[in-house]
Design a protein around this motif. Structure first.
Motif, PDB file in Angstrom:
ATOM      1  N   GLY A   3       2.607 -11.860   2.408  1.00 15.19           N
ATOM      2  CA  GLY A   3       3.625 -11.526   3.405  1.00 15.19           C
ATOM      3  C   GLY A   3       4.813 -10.796   2.793  1.00 15.19           C
ATOM      4  N   LEU A   4       5.260 -11.252   1.622  1.00 23.75           N
ATOM      5  CA  LEU A   4       6.380 -10.583   0.955  1.00 23.75           C
ATOM      6  C   LEU A   4       6.009  -9.155   0.554  1.00 23.75           C
ATOM      7  CD1 LEU A   4       7.699 -13.483  -1.333  1.00 23.75           C
ATOM      8  CD2 LEU A   4       8.830 -12.505   0.684  1.00 23.75           C
ATOM      9  N   ASN A   5       4.764  -8.954   0.137  1.00 22.21           N
ATOM     10  CA  ASN A   5       4.322  -7.596  -0.198  1.00 22.21           C
ATOM     11  C   ASN A   5       4.364  -6.676   1.010  1.00 22.21           C
ATOM     12  OD1 ASN A   5       3.906  -8.289  -2.837  1.00 22.21           O
ATOM     13  ND2 ASN A   5       1.673  -8.233  -2.760  1.00 22.21           N
ATOM     14  N   ARG A   6       4.071  -7.245   2.185  1.00 19.02           N
ATOM     15  CA  ARG A   6       4.103  -6.433   3.406  1.00 19.02           C
ATOM     16  C   ARG A   6       5.532  -6.078   3.791  1.00 19.02           C
ATOM     17  NH1 ARG A   6      -0.859  -4.693   5.329  1.00 19.02           N
ATOM     18  NH2 ARG A   6      -0.190  -4.959   7.495  1.00 19.02           N
ATOM     19  N   VAL A   7       6.435  -7.023   3.592  1.00 15.43           N
ATOM     20  CA  VAL A   7       7.836  -6.786   3.953  1.00 15.43           C
ATOM     21  C   VAL A   7       8.532  -5.918   2.905  1.00 15.43           C
ATOM     22  CG1 VAL A   7      10.061  -7.886   4.413  1.00 15.43           C
ATOM     23  CG2 VAL A   7       7.944  -8.950   5.236  1.00 15.43           C
ATOM     24  N   PHE A   8       8.232  -6.177   1.635  1.00 18.22           N
ATOM     25  CA  PHE A   8       8.850  -5.430   0.534  1.00 18.22           C
ATOM     26  C   PHE A   8       7.741  -4.763  -0.289  1.00 18.22           C
ATOM     27  CE2 PHE A   8      11.405  -9.281   1.353  1.00 18.22           C
ATOM     28  CZ  PHE A   8      12.583  -8.689   1.786  1.00 18.22           C
ATOM     29  N   PRO A   9       7.288  -3.577   0.093  1.00 19.65           N
ATOM     30  CA  PRO A   9       6.151  -2.913  -0.565  1.00 19.65           C
ATOM     31  C   PRO A   9       6.309  -2.733  -2.065  1.00 19.65           C
ATOM     32  CG  PRO A   9       6.713  -1.799   1.480  1.00 19.65           C
ATOM     33  CD  PRO A   9       7.801  -2.796   1.240  1.00 19.65           C
ATOM     34  N   ARG A  10       7.547  -2.649  -2.571  1.00 19.75           N
ATOM     35  CA  ARG A  10       7.757  -2.456  -4.002  1.00 19.75           C
ATOM     36  C   ARG A  10       7.248  -3.639  -4.819  1.00 19.75           C
ATOM     37  NH1 ARG A  10      13.795   0.259  -4.780  1.00 19.75           N
ATOM     38  NH2 ARG A  10      13.362   2.211  -3.651  1.00 19.75           N
TER      39      ARG A  10
END
Length: 767
Positions: A661-668
């Motif tokens: 989920g964090l990767n989706r919100v913060f792609p970096r």
């Protein structure tokens, strides 16, 4: 073998890649199969890119950057195939001889404070030396006029060059000392903790069944866990590079082997000091030395925090070991992305262990800080046989009289993190790799995988599915006979469930191992399920776990070797026959060596702490899990002391979900090579045994993967794996000799005289 090759093979395939010079001009460069170090490729940390990699090539100062498995296939490993023989008399003989050596060393480390495996690269180089000697020191068959003599000598490979493929086959057999290990460990546990020995017929059939079930699964799943380019099996990559360097670049062999010999000799001489003469060198701690004159209470705290040279002494913070037998070359080969996750795990491990103990969670202070034994409420060692009947089944009346066993806080934390890691593994593979897994499977089934090594292997006949089916039927029937007629207390239906559980988990473990070169412990989930379906039967739980866990272990191990076979172009059918033989041979030799050690070191193996040389911690942990899960309702239910352990499996499932989920919100964040399954594993992996090697392994990893690989890639590619193998080999040969000559493996012990560097207490002078 006749009929293996279906079309002519070129003598050499050279991979041409584009490169830019300092003026930006595009030129053609070749990475010759004979010397992969010519271009000094830089291996970069991979992200969560899945199986497919990135088709766009990246260069730094004219050198290809190895970012993923497809880059490894294109730029690091040659596709050269000389069509040389593989399954030969010489390869079988050499492999069988060195299996005896690897089996002895493997079993020795089962009964040591830290369990490590025999260096595969070391065995590989030993096989090479003897294979070359076989070729050069035997007469050429063409010198003989008598036809039958000439044919016999040719069959025995006299005077014939030692090729890469027979080298791979011999090395595969030699490394089989770890195959069937889980089954042999159960036989040892029965002798140590249940005062009973398994019948010879049961041992033979059980070993046969256990050894082949995992092999069959690896073969069936190879389209998913072997053929895709991203399934690199990084920890084995040094072997592949070394195979090709040794056989494709003969001119450089002499210089390489000279350096190997010097390093091996140095390691052998040095190992005498930390292992025998100066054990203090196995745990250098400034804090331990500074506390030597402190009050007993202070020294006790320092021992728990900084001590780690002896088994179950402490966490070993800033304690450095110079004993290479525990460090090993794996930290020279693990990719940086794997090691970063282990370091994060250690950061969690230290405060967790101390917090649990000094907060007196689970009555932690009533028991040792670290130990895998079971304890009674008064702190004494818990007797397994005191709550069992003559059939090895829990006697409820005796259990009421004796009381429930207790675990140390470190052990509970270890069990909990194992479940966290397994839950995280399943969720991580599904969320991050499911899509690519499906694509890779379809491509392999249609023979369209883009990997050049996969395409190069299409010329060889595949192993028919019926071969695997017949192998499985034989192994399955042997298991049925053992559970129906043997003394395992495991019913047939429980045996079937254990196989299904192992078959479910194995693909997840193989995918993680292929992508990162490491895995997670799966014994805990096997014990949990065994306790649920066979309450009150610890022996049944042990055998249940043996089949399910060994299916996973062997699937990973044999998939690993199938990848080596793909990289080195060993025909599929040769790999099949070799792996069957190797699995059965390794398990049989392990059983023989186990009997010798358990007979001669029984008392120290039963000690809950052990010493710097011998320890039953591994077997104690396995047995403790079996006993506690056999009474799971009293130990792990919501109203019991250790309810957090099974809940860890559910908690672990959420870590990758949050990560995703964090990767989706913060792609970096995708650029960070985070794997929560590996982090959870190393947050509790060292809950027992020797820990002084941890900081040394971190130092070795930083030196190899951060400094050498990035700053001196030429040196890294030429010597990183070679010198690591030599250090492993030198130390393990000396440990093998010392164990039987001086440390009591043969029954007679000759300890080195006590002095400051070899104290009577802990080797690092803590407590």
């Amino acid at each position: 073998m006749a009929g293996e090759i279906e079309e002519p093979l070129s003598r050499e395939i050279i991979v041409d890649v584009e490169s830019k010079d300092k003026n930006g001009t595009v030129t053609e460069k070749s990475i010759d199969s004979g010397d992969n170090t010519a271009e000094s490729p830089v291996i970069a940390a991979n992200d969560e890119g899945g199986f497919q990699g990135d088709d766009k090539e990246e260069y730094v100062k004219g050198h290809p950057v190895i970012r993923n498995g497809l880059d490894v296939s294109k730029f690091l490993i040659s596709t050269r195939d000389d069509g040389d023989p593989s399954f030969t008399f010489r390869s079988i003989v050499l492999g069988t001889i060195f299996t005896a050596l690897s089996s002895v060393i493997t079993m020795l480390y089962v009964f040591k404070p830290v369990q490590v495996q025999v260096s595969a690269t070391f065995l590989q180089l030993l096989v090479f030396v003897f294979g070359e000697a076989w070729a050069y020191l035997t007469p050429n068959p063409d010198r003989f006029k008598v036809n039958w003599v000439r044919k016999t000598l040719k069959f025995m490979n006299f005077g014939q060059s030692f090729g890469i493929k027979e080298h791979v086959v011999a090395s595969l057999i030699a490394s089989s000392g770890n195959n069937g290990l889980a089954g042999v460990e159960v036989y040892a546990i029965e002798r140590l903790y249940y005062d009973r020995s398994i019948a010879a017929s049961t041992a033979v059939l059980a070993t046969f069944s256990i050894s082949l079930c995992g092999f069959v699964l690896a073969g069936v799943l190879k389209s998913l866990i072997v053929y895709p380019a991203e399934m690199v099996y990084w920890s084995t990559l040094p072997q592949v590079v070394l195979f090709q360097n040794l056989h494709f670049d003969r001119k450089a062999n002499k210089k390489r082997l000279e350096k190997f010999g010097y390093a091996l000799g140095f390691a052998a001489v040095w190992e005498l000091f930390p292992a025998y003469i100066v054990p203090w060198a196995g745990g250098l701690s400034i804090f331990c030395l500074a506390s030597m004159g402190a009050p007993a209470k202070t020294r006790s705290v320092f021992g728990k925090v900084f001590g780690g040279a002896s088994s179950n002494e402490g966490m070993g913070i800033l304690n450095f070991s110079l004993d290479w037998q525990y460090i090993q070359s794996q930290y020279l080969s693990f990719p940086l992305k794997q090691q970063v996750n282990t370091w994060i795990g250690y950061v969690i491990w230290y405060p967790a262990m101390l917090g649990l103990y000094y907060s007196n969670i689970w009555k932690a202070k009533d028991f040792p800080f670290m130990s895998t034994s079971l304890f009674a409420a008064n702190g004494s060692t818990f007797s397994t046989t005191s709550i069992l009947n003559e059939h090895g089944i829990i006697n409820e009346t005796k259990l009421e009289e004796v009381g429930l066993p207790y675990l140390t806080s470190s052990t509970v934390w270890g069990y909990f993190t194992q479940n966290l890691a397994l839950g995280a593994l399943i969720a991580h593979v599904i969320l991050f790799y499911a899509k690519d897994s499906i694509i890779a499977w379809k491509q392999a089934r249609s023979q369209k995988l883009p990997d050049p090594h996969y395409q190069a292997m299409l010329k060889y006949k595949e192993v028919p599915m019926w071969w695997y089916i017949v192998s499985f039927i034989l192994a399955f029937v042997a298991g049925i006979i053992v559970t129906a007629k043997g003394e395992t207390t495991l019913p047939v239906w429980g045996y079937i469930i254990s196989l299904l559980l192992g078959a479910f988990i194995a693909p997840f473990s193989c995918i993680l191992y292929g992508l990162y070169g490491t895995g997670v412990s799966t014994e805990q989930i096997s014990k949990m399920v065994a306790g649920a379906v066979h309450p009150g039967r610890p022996l049944a739980g042990l055998y249940f776990t043996t089949w399910s866990h060994q299916v996973i272990l062997l699937a990973v191990n044999l998939a690993n070797w199938l990848k080596v076979g793909q990289y080195t172009k060993v025909p599929h059918r040769v790999m099949f026959g070799t792996q069957v033989y190797a699995s059965l041979l390794g398990a049989a030799l392990n059983y023989v060596i186990m009997n010798v050690i358990v007979t001669n070191q029984r008392e120290i193996l039963l000690d809950p702490v052990g010493n710097a040389v011998w320890s039953g911690s591994t077997l104690q942990s396995t047995n403790s899990q079996a006993i506690t899960w056999a009474i799971a309702k009293k130990m792990y239910s919501l109203n019991a002391n250790y309810y957090i352990v099974p809940i860890g499996l559910v908690i672990g499932l959420f870590f990758p979900i949050i990560h995703w989920g964090l990767n989706r919100v913060f792609p970096r964040l995708k650029k960070l090579p985070i794997n929560t399954a590996i982090i959870a594993t190393y947050a509790g992996a060292n809950y027992y045994g020797n820990t002084s090697w941890v900081w040394s392994s971190i130092a070795v990893g930083i030196f190899s993967q951060v400094y050498l690989r990035r700053r001196l890639p030429g040196v890294y590619n030429k010597y990183n794996y070679l010198i690591g193998a030599a250090l492993d080999g030198g130390s393990q040969i000396v440990i093998f000799i010392l164990s039987f000559a001086a440390l009591g493996a043969s029954g007679s012990s000759h300890p080195f005289p006590t002095w400051w560097g070899n104290p009577t207490g802990n080797a690092d002078h803590c407590t």
